[in-house]
Design a protein around this motif. Structure first.
Motif, PDB file in Angstrom:
ATOM      1  N   GLN A  49       0.715  -1.129  -0.021  1.00 43.64           N
ATOM      2  CA  GLN A  49       0.117   0.043   0.133  1.00 43.64           C
ATOM      3  C   GLN A  49       0.795   1.254   0.030  1.00 43.64           C
ATOM      4  O   GLN A  49       0.345   2.353  -0.523  1.00 43.64           O
ATOM      5  N   ALA A  50       1.965   1.237   0.795  1.00 47.65           N
ATOM      6  CA  ALA A  50       2.912   2.291   1.044  1.00 47.65           C
ATOM      7  C   ALA A  50       3.768   2.686  -0.482  1.00 47.65           C
ATOM      8  O   ALA A  50       3.753   3.908  -0.994  1.00 47.65           O
ATOM      9  N   ARG A  51       4.088   1.452  -1.220  1.00 43.88           N
ATOM     10  CA  ARG A  51       4.485   1.706  -2.534  1.00 43.88           C
ATOM     11  C   ARG A  51       3.520   2.268  -3.567  1.00 43.88           C
ATOM     12  O   ARG A  51       3.871   3.187  -4.148  1.00 43.88           O
ATOM     13  N   ALA A  52       2.471   1.900  -3.454  1.00 43.06           N
ATOM     14  CA  ALA A  52       1.268   2.445  -4.257  1.00 43.06           C
ATOM     15  C   ALA A  52       1.081   3.989  -4.145  1.00 43.06           C
ATOM     16  O   ALA A  52       0.772   4.548  -5.011  1.00 43.06           O
ATOM     17  N   ALA A  53       1.048   4.095  -2.745  1.00 37.75           N
ATOM     18  CA  ALA A  53       0.615   5.609  -2.297  1.00 37.75           C
ATOM     19  C   ALA A  53       1.793   6.744  -2.882  1.00 37.75           C
ATOM     20  O   ALA A  53       1.649   7.655  -3.373  1.00 37.75           O
ATOM     21  N   MET A  54       3.144   6.071  -2.747  1.00 37.41           N
ATOM     22  CA  MET A  54       4.290   6.830  -3.394  1.00 37.41           C
ATOM     23  C   MET A  54       4.495   6.921  -4.532  1.00 37.41           C
ATOM     24  O   MET A  54       5.040   7.902  -4.900  1.00 37.41           O
ATOM     25  N   ALA A  55       3.987   5.791  -5.337  1.00 40.61           N
ATOM     26  CA  ALA A  55       4.311   5.855  -6.621  1.00 40.61           C
ATOM     27  C   ALA A  55       3.574   7.174  -7.036  1.00 40.61           C
ATOM     28  O   ALA A  55       3.841   7.698  -8.327  1.00 40.61           O
ATOM     29  N   ASP A  56       2.492   7.733  -6.763  1.00 39.05           N
ATOM     30  CA  ASP A  56       1.839   8.890  -7.177  1.00 39.05           C
ATOM     31  C   ASP A  56       2.277  10.225  -6.871  1.00 39.05           C
ATOM     32  O   ASP A  56       1.726  11.349  -7.040  1.00 39.05           O
ATOM     33  N   VAL A  57       3.426  10.192  -5.953  1.00 38.71           N
ATOM     34  CA  VAL A  57       4.017  11.594  -5.442  1.00 38.71           C
ATOM     35  C   VAL A  57       5.168  11.910  -6.179  1.00 38.71           C
ATOM     36  O   VAL A  57       6.048  11.170  -6.357  1.00 38.71           O
ATOM     37  N   GLY A  58       4.934  12.886  -6.817  1.00 42.23           N
ATOM     38  CA  GLY A  58       6.082  13.583  -7.657  1.00 42.23           C
ATOM     39  C   GLY A  58       7.086  14.304  -7.077  1.00 42.23           C
ATOM     40  O   GLY A  58       8.196  14.431  -7.424  1.00 42.23           O
ATOM     41  N   ARG A  59       7.050  14.820  -5.993  1.00 40.19           N
ATOM     42  CA  ARG A  59       8.087  15.624  -5.006  1.00 40.19           C
ATOM     43  C   ARG A  59       7.698  15.342  -3.600  1.00 40.19           C
ATOM     44  O   ARG A  59       6.728  15.353  -3.224  1.00 40.19           O
ATOM     45  N   TYR A  60       8.913  15.670  -2.874  1.00 36.86           N
ATOM     46  CA  TYR A  60       8.771  15.418  -1.524  1.00 36.86           C
ATOM     47  C   TYR A  60      10.142  15.933  -0.782  1.00 36.86           C
ATOM     48  O   TYR A  60      11.087  16.101  -1.515  1.00 36.86           O
ATOM     49  N   ALA A  61       9.908  16.179   0.394  1.00 35.52           N
ATOM     50  CA  ALA A  61      11.198  16.404   1.190  1.00 35.52           C
ATOM     51  C   ALA A  61      11.829  15.335   1.960  1.00 35.52           C
ATOM     52  O   ALA A  61      11.031  14.415   2.073  1.00 35.52           O
ATOM     53  N   PHE A  62      12.946  15.381   2.431  1.00 35.76           N
ATOM     54  CA  PHE A  62      13.619  13.953   2.651  1.00 35.76           C
ATOM     55  C   PHE A  62      14.771  14.365   3.662  1.00 35.76           C
ATOM     56  O   PHE A  62      15.370  15.432   3.582  1.00 35.76           O
ATOM     57  N   THR A  63      15.208  13.528   4.463  1.00 41.25           N
ATOM     58  CA  THR A  63      16.339  13.519   5.382  1.00 41.25           C
ATOM     59  C   THR A  63      16.791  12.105   5.130  1.00 41.25           C
ATOM     60  O   THR A  63      16.129  11.045   4.973  1.00 41.25           O
ATOM     61  N   LEU A  64      18.316  11.801   5.164  1.00 36.97           N
ATOM     62  CA  LEU A  64      18.913  10.582   5.389  1.00 36.97           C
ATOM     63  C   LEU A  64      20.050  10.722   6.191  1.00 36.97           C
ATOM     64  O   LEU A  64      20.689  11.726   5.943  1.00 36.97           O
ATOM     65  N   HIS A  65      20.108   9.681   6.951  1.00 29.24           N
ATOM     66  CA  HIS A  65      21.004   9.897   8.011  1.00 29.24           C
ATOM     67  C   HIS A  65      21.976   8.596   7.996  1.00 29.24           C
ATOM     68  O   HIS A  65      21.444   7.484   8.072  1.00 29.24           O
ATOM     69  N   LEU A  66      23.439   8.365   7.841  1.00 28.90           N
ATOM     70  CA  LEU A  66      24.106   7.365   8.110  1.00 28.90           C
ATOM     71  C   LEU A  66      25.240   7.377   8.962  1.00 28.90           C
ATOM     72  O   LEU A  66      25.926   8.521   9.277  1.00 28.90           O
ATOM     73  N   VAL A  67      25.417   6.434   9.780  1.00 28.31           N
ATOM     74  CA  VAL A  67      26.619   6.181  10.625  1.00 28.31           C
ATOM     75  C   VAL A  67      27.082   4.831  10.476  1.00 28.31           C
ATOM     76  O   VAL A  67      26.524   3.958  10.639  1.00 28.31           O
ATOM     77  N   GLN A  68      28.609   4.832  10.305  1.00 22.75           N
ATOM     78  CA  GLN A  68      29.174   3.591  10.017  1.00 22.75           C
ATOM     79  C   GLN A  68      30.429   3.731  10.995  1.00 22.75           C
ATOM     80  O   GLN A  68      31.188   4.604  11.178  1.00 22.75           O
TER      81      GLN A  68
END
Length: 329
Positions: A68-87
């Protein structure tokens, strides 16, 4: 590779953060962030289970939420995001190293555009850049020098191919999560659905390798080294809006060993997490006039004839030192 070449390629491939660790072992919008995808003890006390089936039935229900989340996001053309990585890498043939990076920005999917700020810390050295990717061009702003640089259309295309699904194609990232199958479980927490996985089976390693393509530059490692990756633990969670099914956050924690030299395993722990917000409601990405007028940076990556002191080779951009060593991907 010369210092100049390293700086140049670091400048180009700013999202492929963890290649620095691999190299070390081998010689490396202002949108409010959504709450962390993992539960605090208090949140767990408030948790209401969606259902309490076991085995494949529980996995099927969780996988349905991911679908359901995949289907919902497939229709979203723009969005804000954050991405955080610690290694954190230690032991074996690797020099002990800690790497952390945070990407904050917005994306547009068709055509692909990206505007993000990248703040990184490697072994105490910090750097910050703003990067804008648009069709046929890639612009980077160094705040310490208040100058823009521009890369060629060919290099922009290379960068577009290396970006993570979690950054530019959340629906595809969710498809990878669905591959965790029967190990998935789901719960309802304060109007949000949370899908979780914990384990270390073959499905967990396959899922993790999809992430390591971006965070460890996995494809550049020798196949023999790739085969030595042994997963010790994997914990993943995906937070979805219960009403709209849109993805809000994810968090993947993993511990593994990898042998950069045969018989000498290094320990690698990784936390990979991020958020999505303003689904379909971010402002259009626009390239500043100063960036459009910026000169194209030259010479090409890894050019052995690069001249020290030439601004075109980025030697003046000392703010990139925190990313030095990202010479692949």
């Amino acid at each position: 590779m010369s210092r100049t070449s390293k700086r140049y390629s670091s400048f180009v491939f700013v999202f492929i953060f963890a290649a620095a660790l691999a190299l070390t072992a081998c010689s490396g919008n202002d949108s409010p962030a959504e709450p962390n995808a993992t539960s605090s003890p208090a949140a767990e006390r408030r948790e209401t289970a969606i259902a309490s089936p076991s085995g494949s039935e529980a996995g099927s229900e969780a996988a349905a939420l991911i679908g359901q989340a995949r289907a919902a996001m497939a229709d979203v053309g723009r969005y804000a995001f954050t991405l955080h990585l610690v290694q954190k890498l230690s032991g074996g043939a690797a020099a002990d190293s800690v790497f952390e990076v945070t990407n904050t920005g917005k994306a547009e999917r068709s055509p692909l555009k990206l505007d993000q700020t990248i703040d990184s810390v490697q072994d105490g050295e910090t750097s910050s850049l703003r990067a804008i990717l648009v069709p046929d061009a890639y612009y980077v702003y160094d705040p310490s020098f208040e100058e823009w640089g521009k890369l060629s259309s060919e290099q922009a295309a290379d960068i577009a191919r290396t970006l993570s699904d979690y950054q530019i194609d959340p629906a595809a990232a969710l498809a990878s999560a669905a591959s965790l199958g029967a190990g998935l479980s789901s719960a309802r927490e304060e109007g949000r659905d949370v899908v979780r996985y914990e384990g270390k089976g073959p499905e967990a390693l396959a899922f993790l390798k999809h992430i390591l393509e971006g965070t460890l530059d996995l494809g550049s490692l020798d196949e023999a080294v790739q085969r030595t990756i042994a997963l010790e633990s994997l914990s993943a969670s995906f937070t979805l809006d219960a009403a709209t099914h849109l993805p809000l956050a994810y968090r993947v924690e993993s511990k593994m060993t990898i042998e950069y030299e045969p018989g000498s395993p290094s320990e690698l722990s990784q936390t990979f997490e991020g958020t999505y917000a303003k689904h379909g409601a971010t402002e259009a990405i626009a390239v500043p006039k100063a960036a459009l007028e910026a000169p194209e940076l030259d010479p090409p990556i890894d050019d052995p004839e690069a001249t020290e002191g030439d601004l075109g080779t980025l030697d003046g951009l000392d703010g990139l030192d925190g990313l030095e060593g990202l010479d692949s991907y």
